[in-house]
Design a protein around this motif. Structure first.
Motif, mmCIF file in Angstrom:
data_model
loop_
_atom_site.group_PDB
_atom_site.id
_atom_site.type_symbol
_atom_site.label_atom_id
_atom_site.label_comp_id
_atom_site.label_asym_id
_atom_site.label_seq_id
_atom_site.Cartn_x
_atom_site.Cartn_y
_atom_site.Cartn_z
ATOM 1 N N THR A 276 0.803 -1.220 0.000
ATOM 2 C CA THR A 276 0.000 0.000 0.000
ATOM 3 C C THR A 276 0.842 1.278 0.000
ATOM 4 N N ILE A 279 1.903 3.455 -2.972
ATOM 5 C CA ILE A 279 0.955 4.293 -3.728
ATOM 6 C C ILE A 279 1.310 5.784 -3.581
ATOM 7 N N TYR A 343 0.570 -2.371 -8.863
ATOM 8 C CA TYR A 343 -0.892 -2.408 -8.708
ATOM 9 C C TYR A 343 -1.405 -3.836 -8.898
#
Ligand SMILES: CCCCCCCCCCCCC[C@@H](O)CC(=O)SCCNC(=O)CCNC(=O)[C@H](O)C(C)(C)COP(=O)(O)OP(=O)(O)OC[C@H]1O[C@@H](n2cnc3c(N)ncnc32)[C@H](O)[C@@H]1OP(=O)(O)O
Length: 358
Positions: A276, A279, A343
């Motif tokens: 995460t 990002i 992703y």
């Protein structure tokens, strides 16, 4: 009247072996249909050089494929039984043909044949077990290697991250100006070592993509060695702080995640962070690297460092800044490729987890 050769036979649970006593056999023709075998060949048998033939009606059906091999002394035929099992005799008729005799060189009775199967089975199992052991040895060696690699990188990047954080607290803004002097040696070490990740991906040691790993390593090392390493004018710029801080922020999460993975363990929070925090960090990292490249352009123009000399007729030289403009475009492409890769990894990871939970 056709001449018949001498034929010797033996059996196993799956096969029938026939040995035809014909030397220098030629034009061999063997046909099998259901439980019927027909043989014809030219060769030297009991009645001299002649055409010899025989047929056999087997006790039970056999498979249509037949293997035959002729040597100077004989013709060997292997026929597969239609069904695995032991035959009490070879032919359907109880009275065996006169040309047929047991092949005592290959003869085994049922219990000997079973023993042979068991021995073969045991040999296969032993081979399997030793291969399994070898594989296990290789896997544990690979795990140990990956664990040590990840540990070294984790320690290196933790040192960088903690050092920079502590210095930021103690010296405030001033610490932004001497990051290169205090941190660069360890960063050089970690980033050179990171080339191992490209090799790991290329040789299938880990399931990472080769291109994303290559983009990551080449991209960072370009900034580290060419932009920061070769230009003293860049050493005191705050941009060094931001680039190093963003790189190390992800690595202090990524390497412990891999270390746990070496033991098929995971810590949910760490997994979530690994998949995460890139990002926000990745675009920020590329932005910081792009700022560093842009800041270095006037310095390369001025110093003419790495400029490419041209023939006199064309002009003096091409400035290295030309390469840097191209690199800025590549950075953008690299960002897109790796963003897409990360992703996908994130989706794959969380999708599998969800499925496992259901
Ligand atoms: C062709 C060359 C052209 C060059 C052009 C240059 C263009 C320049 C572009 C520059 C862009 C770079 C910018 C960048 O430097 C900026 C930053 O880094 S900013 C900070 C934020 N950055 C990040 O978040 C990225 C961090 N990096 C990564 O995540 C990886 O390096 C990356 C290769 C990008 C992706 O990782 P990977 O494919 O390995 O994904 P996974 O973590 O999911 O791993 C896949 C499976 O492999 C196992 N694995 C991988 N490595 C190890 C290891 N060392 N030890 C043990 N196991 C490992 C992992 O556990 C996964 O296993 P499984 O599938 O079972 O889950």
């Amino acid at each position: 009247m056709p001449l018949t050769p001498l034929v010797y036979w033996a059996q196993r649970h799956e096969d029938i072996y026939l040995r035809v006593e014909l030397t220098d056999a030629q034009d061999i023709d063997v046909h099998v249909h259901e439980n019927f075998l027909q043989f014809k060949a030219q060769g030297h048998g009991a009645k001299g050089q002649n055409e010899y033939e025989f047929s056999l009606e087997f006790l039970s059906p056999v498979k249509p494929e037949v293997i035959h091999r002729s040597t100077q002394r004989q013709v060997s035929i292997t026929v597969k039984k239609g069904q695995h099992g032991w035959w009490e005799r070879l032919t359907l008729k109880e009275r065996k043909p006169v040309f047929l005799a047991p092949d005592f060189d290959r003869w085994l009775d049922e219990s000997d044949a079973e023993m042979e199967i068991r021995e073969k089975e045991e040999k296969k199992n032993r081979l399997k077990a030793s291969r399994h052991k070898e594989e296990e040895g290789f896997i544990s060696l690979k795990t140990a290697f990956l664990f040590v690699y990840n540990l070294v990188q984790f320690l290196g990047f933790s040192w960088i991250f903690v050092n920079m954080t502590v210095r930021l607290f103690i010296f405030g803004q001033d610490s932004l100006y001497d990051t290169f002097h205090t941190i660069s040696d360890v960063m050089f070490f970690c980033q050179i070592l990171a080339a191992v990740e490209v090799l790991n991906a290329a040789f299938g040691v880990v399931h990472s993509g080769v291109i994303p790993s290559l983009i990551q390593v080449v991209g960072r090392n370009f900034v580290l060695f060419i932009i920061f390493g070769s230009l003293e004018e860049m050493h005191n710029r705050p941009v060094v702080f931001f680039v190093f801080y963003l790189w190390s922020a992800i690595e202090i999460v990524r390497y412990p995640f891999y270390m746990l993975g070496c033991f098929n363990t995971e810590w949910k929070t760490l997994t979530w962070l690994r998949y995460t925090i890139w990002i926000p960090l990745y675009p920020l990292g590329v932005l910081a690297e792009a700022v560093a490249v842009i800041q270095s352009i006037p310095i390369f123009d001025e110093t003419k460092l790495f400029s490419i000399p041209l023939p006199k007729a064309l002009g003096t030289s091409i400035s290295f800044s030309f390469v840097l403009y191209i690199y800025l475009v590549l950075m953008f492409l690299g960002l897109l490729i790796n963003f897409r890769h990360l992703y996908k990894q994130r989706k794959r990871r969380f999708r599998t987890k969800k499925r496992k939970a259901n």
